[in-house]
Scaffold this motif. Sequence first.
Motif, PDB file in Angstrom:
ATOM      1  N   VAL A   6       9.009  -9.523  13.585  1.00 29.42           N
ATOM      2  CA  VAL A   6       9.500  -7.486  13.523  1.00 29.42           C
ATOM      3  C   VAL A   6       8.198  -7.413  13.073  1.00 29.42           C
ATOM      4  CG1 VAL A   6      11.887  -8.562  13.872  1.00 29.42           C
ATOM      5  CG2 VAL A   6      10.929  -8.179  11.460  1.00 29.42           C
ATOM      6  N   GLY A   7       7.755  -7.768  12.150  1.00 27.98           N
ATOM      7  CA  GLY A   7       6.503  -7.098  11.110  1.00 27.98           C
ATOM      8  C   GLY A   7       5.847  -7.891  10.447  1.00 27.98           C
ATOM      9  N   SER A   8       5.154  -7.249   9.278  1.00 27.09           N
ATOM     10  CA  SER A   8       4.962  -8.364   8.053  1.00 27.09           C
ATOM     11  C   SER A   8       4.749  -7.447   6.539  1.00 27.09           C
ATOM     12  CB  SER A   8       3.461  -8.682   7.817  1.00 27.09           C
ATOM     13  OG  SER A   8       2.379  -7.161   8.403  1.00 27.09           O
ATOM     14  N   VAL A   9       4.683  -8.041   6.066  1.00 31.80           N
ATOM     15  CA  VAL A   9       4.967  -7.772   4.443  1.00 31.80           C
ATOM     16  C   VAL A   9       4.073  -7.807   3.365  1.00 31.80           C
ATOM     17  CG1 VAL A   9       5.962  -7.511   2.811  1.00 31.80           C
ATOM     18  CG2 VAL A   9       7.026  -7.699   4.001  1.00 31.80           C
ATOM     19  N   GLU A  10       3.036  -7.364   2.428  1.00 34.56           N
ATOM     20  CA  GLU A  10       2.181  -7.380   2.222  1.00 34.56           C
ATOM     21  C   GLU A  10       2.587  -7.489   0.308  1.00 34.56           C
ATOM     22  OE1 GLU A  10      -2.410  -5.715   0.239  1.00 34.56           O
ATOM     23  OE2 GLU A  10      -1.667  -5.696   2.050  1.00 34.56           O
ATOM     24  N   VAL A  11       2.008  -8.264   0.117  1.00 32.43           N
ATOM     25  CA  VAL A  11       2.626  -8.647  -1.032  1.00 32.43           C
ATOM     26  C   VAL A  11       1.481  -7.918  -2.457  1.00 32.43           C
ATOM     27  CG1 VAL A  11       3.216 -10.052  -4.069  1.00 32.43           C
ATOM     28  CG2 VAL A  11       3.507 -11.054  -1.715  1.00 32.43           C
ATOM     29  N   ARG A  12       2.470  -6.679  -3.215  1.00 32.22           N
ATOM     30  CA  ARG A  12       2.205  -5.648  -4.261  1.00 32.22           C
ATOM     31  C   ARG A  12       1.754  -6.171  -5.929  1.00 32.22           C
ATOM     32  NH1 ARG A  12      -0.092  -0.998  -1.708  1.00 32.22           N
ATOM     33  NH2 ARG A  12      -0.937  -1.700  -0.034  1.00 32.22           N
ATOM     34  N   GLU A  13       3.066  -6.677  -5.592  1.00 38.05           N
ATOM     35  CA  GLU A  13       3.611  -6.824  -7.253  1.00 38.05           C
ATOM     36  C   GLU A  13       4.742  -8.316  -7.822  1.00 38.05           C
ATOM     37  OE1 GLU A  13       6.198  -4.762 -11.091  1.00 38.05           O
ATOM     38  OE2 GLU A  13       5.191  -4.042  -9.437  1.00 38.05           O
ATOM     39  N   ILE A  14       3.832  -8.673  -8.406  1.00 44.54           N
ATOM     40  CA  ILE A  14       4.939 -10.011  -8.358  1.00 44.54           C
ATOM     41  C   ILE A  14       5.889  -9.740  -9.553  1.00 44.54           C
ATOM     42  CG2 ILE A  14       5.005 -12.553  -9.099  1.00 44.54           C
ATOM     43  CD1 ILE A  14       3.283 -12.066  -6.684  1.00 44.54           C
ATOM     44  N   VAL A  15       6.985  -9.765  -9.720  1.00 47.78           N
ATOM     45  CA  VAL A  15       8.151  -9.439 -10.629  1.00 47.78           C
ATOM     46  C   VAL A  15       8.379 -10.588 -11.699  1.00 47.78           C
ATOM     47  CG1 VAL A  15      10.767  -8.566 -10.906  1.00 47.78           C
ATOM     48  CG2 VAL A  15       9.494  -7.926  -9.036  1.00 47.78           C
ATOM     49  N   ASN A  16       8.616 -11.629 -11.278  1.00 47.25           N
ATOM     50  CA  ASN A  16       8.575 -13.151 -12.010  1.00 47.25           C
ATOM     51  C   ASN A  16       8.798 -14.411 -10.365  1.00 47.25           C
ATOM     52  OD1 ASN A  16      11.158 -13.077 -10.707  1.00 47.25           O
ATOM     53  ND2 ASN A  16      12.484 -11.925 -12.217  1.00 47.25           N
ATOM     54  N   GLU A  17       9.462 -15.591 -11.501  1.00 51.21           N
ATOM     55  CA  GLU A  17       9.069 -16.352 -10.743  1.00 51.21           C
ATOM     56  C   GLU A  17      10.089 -16.704  -9.335  1.00 51.21           C
ATOM     57  OE1 GLU A  17      13.144 -17.231 -13.586  1.00 51.21           O
ATOM     58  OE2 GLU A  17      10.148 -16.177 -14.026  1.00 51.21           O
ATOM     59  N   HIS A  18      11.152 -15.711  -8.613  1.00 58.20           N
ATOM     60  CA  HIS A  18      11.692 -15.621  -8.347  1.00 58.20           C
ATOM     61  C   HIS A  18      11.674 -14.496  -7.031  1.00 58.20           C
ATOM     62  CE1 HIS A  18      14.247 -18.609  -9.773  1.00 58.20           C
ATOM     63  NE2 HIS A  18      14.148 -18.078 -10.661  1.00 58.20           N
ATOM     64  N   PHE A  19      11.170 -13.222  -7.464  1.00 58.85           N
ATOM     65  CA  PHE A  19      10.665 -12.128  -6.713  1.00 58.85           C
ATOM     66  C   PHE A  19       9.423 -10.956  -6.846  1.00 58.85           C
ATOM     67  CE2 PHE A  19      15.246 -12.467  -8.079  1.00 58.85           C
ATOM     68  CZ  PHE A  19      16.261 -12.342  -7.084  1.00 58.85           C
ATOM     69  N   ALA A  20       9.347 -10.321  -5.628  1.00 57.45           N
ATOM     70  CA  ALA A  20       8.216 -10.242  -5.244  1.00 57.45           C
ATOM     71  C   ALA A  20       8.545  -8.425  -4.928  1.00 57.45           C
ATOM     72  CB  ALA A  20       7.031 -10.562  -4.917  1.00 57.45           C
ATOM     73  N   LYS A  21       7.266  -7.850  -5.312  1.00 62.95           N
ATOM     74  CA  LYS A  21       7.488  -6.141  -4.374  1.00 62.95           C
ATOM     75  C   LYS A  21       6.079  -6.375  -3.847  1.00 62.95           C
ATOM     76  CE  LYS A  21      10.369  -3.775  -8.555  1.00 62.95           C
ATOM     77  NZ  LYS A  21       9.863  -2.586  -9.271  1.00 62.95           N
ATOM     78  N   GLY A  22       6.607  -5.470  -2.406  1.00 61.59           N
ATOM     79  CA  GLY A  22       5.356  -5.092  -1.879  1.00 61.59           C
ATOM     80  C   GLY A  22       5.408  -3.592  -0.551  1.00 61.59           C
ATOM     81  N   VAL A  23       4.561  -4.018   0.279  1.00 64.90           N
ATOM     82  CA  VAL A  23       5.277  -2.811   1.510  1.00 64.90           C
ATOM     83  C   VAL A  23       4.720  -3.275   2.929  1.00 64.90           C
ATOM     84  CG1 VAL A  23       3.442  -1.376  -0.367  1.00 64.90           C
ATOM     85  CG2 VAL A  23       2.297  -2.513   1.278  1.00 64.90           C
ATOM     86  N   ILE A  24       5.530  -2.679   3.450  1.00 63.78           N
ATOM     87  CA  ILE A  24       5.344  -2.928   5.010  1.00 63.78           C
ATOM     88  C   ILE A  24       3.948  -2.940   5.323  1.00 63.78           C
ATOM     89  CG2 ILE A  24       6.801  -2.194   7.043  1.00 63.78           C
ATOM     90  CD1 ILE A  24       9.521  -2.394   5.459  1.00 63.78           C
ATOM     91  N   SER A  25       3.214  -3.583   5.696  1.00 61.83           N
ATOM     92  CA  SER A  25       1.805  -3.195   6.589  1.00 61.83           C
ATOM     93  C   SER A  25       2.123  -3.225   7.899  1.00 61.83           C
ATOM     94  CB  SER A  25       1.156  -4.864   6.515  1.00 61.83           C
ATOM     95  OG  SER A  25       1.840  -5.961   6.416  1.00 61.83           O
ATOM     96  N   SER A  26       3.881  -3.497   8.311  1.00 67.60           N
ATOM     97  CA  SER A  26       3.476  -3.028  10.091  1.00 67.60           C
ATOM     98  C   SER A  26       4.776  -4.111  10.408  1.00 67.60           C
ATOM     99  CB  SER A  26       2.744  -4.353  11.504  1.00 67.60           C
ATOM    100  OG  SER A  26       2.909  -5.546  10.993  1.00 67.60           O
ATOM    101  N   GLY A  27       5.353  -3.029  11.860  1.00 66.41           N
ATOM    102  CA  GLY A  27       6.068  -3.343  12.246  1.00 66.41           C
ATOM    103  C   GLY A  27       7.596  -2.489  11.740  1.00 66.41           C
ATOM    104  N   GLU A  28       8.928  -2.984  12.169  1.00 67.86           N
ATOM    105  CA  GLU A  28      10.349  -2.459  11.444  1.00 67.86           C
ATOM    106  C   GLU A  28      11.221  -3.925  10.470  1.00 67.86           C
ATOM    107  OE1 GLU A  28      12.141  -0.581  13.329  1.00 67.86           O
ATOM    108  OE2 GLU A  28      11.393   0.658  14.803  1.00 67.86           O
ATOM    109  N   VAL A  29      10.202  -3.753   8.970  1.00 72.59           N
ATOM    110  CA  VAL A  29      11.131  -5.229   8.589  1.00 72.59           C
ATOM    111  C   VAL A  29      12.907  -4.346   8.054  1.00 72.59           C
ATOM    112  CG1 VAL A  29      10.524  -6.492   6.391  1.00 72.59           C
ATOM    113  CG2 VAL A  29       9.220  -5.835   8.221  1.00 72.59           C
TER     114      VAL A  29
END
Length: 116
Positions: A78-101
């Motif tokens: 359905v799309g793709s996501v690019e990692v922008r920030e590593i929060v910790n060992e379990h989570f990260a934040k990113g942006v939708i780079s394509s599609g409807e996520v």
Amino acid sequence: MLRIVSIVLLTSLMGACSSSPFYHKVFMRGQIVGVDGDEVVFCIGTETGASIGEEFVAHRYTYEENQENGDYYGTKEVGSVEVREIVNEHFAKGVISSGEVTKYDILFSKQGPLTF
């Protein structure tokens, strides 16, 4: 009375299991847990080897009733996501780079599902 006690005990046990490392590794790995506009939070962190700039492919579970072969469960891209920030060992934040996520979609690396 026994039924009520059993239900309360089962609910408590399930709640405790959902916060365990096993639950996180097996059931949540790769899951998108929040979406705000084009920003997403997902369950891939340093433990999984995520790095800033890495791109993941988003998949959504599908269900199609098939009268000939029975029920069918699968995934579709359905799309793709690019990692922008590593929060910790379990989570990260990113942006939708394509599609409807959306929330609850699952992220796969370009090589396939995430491994343990």
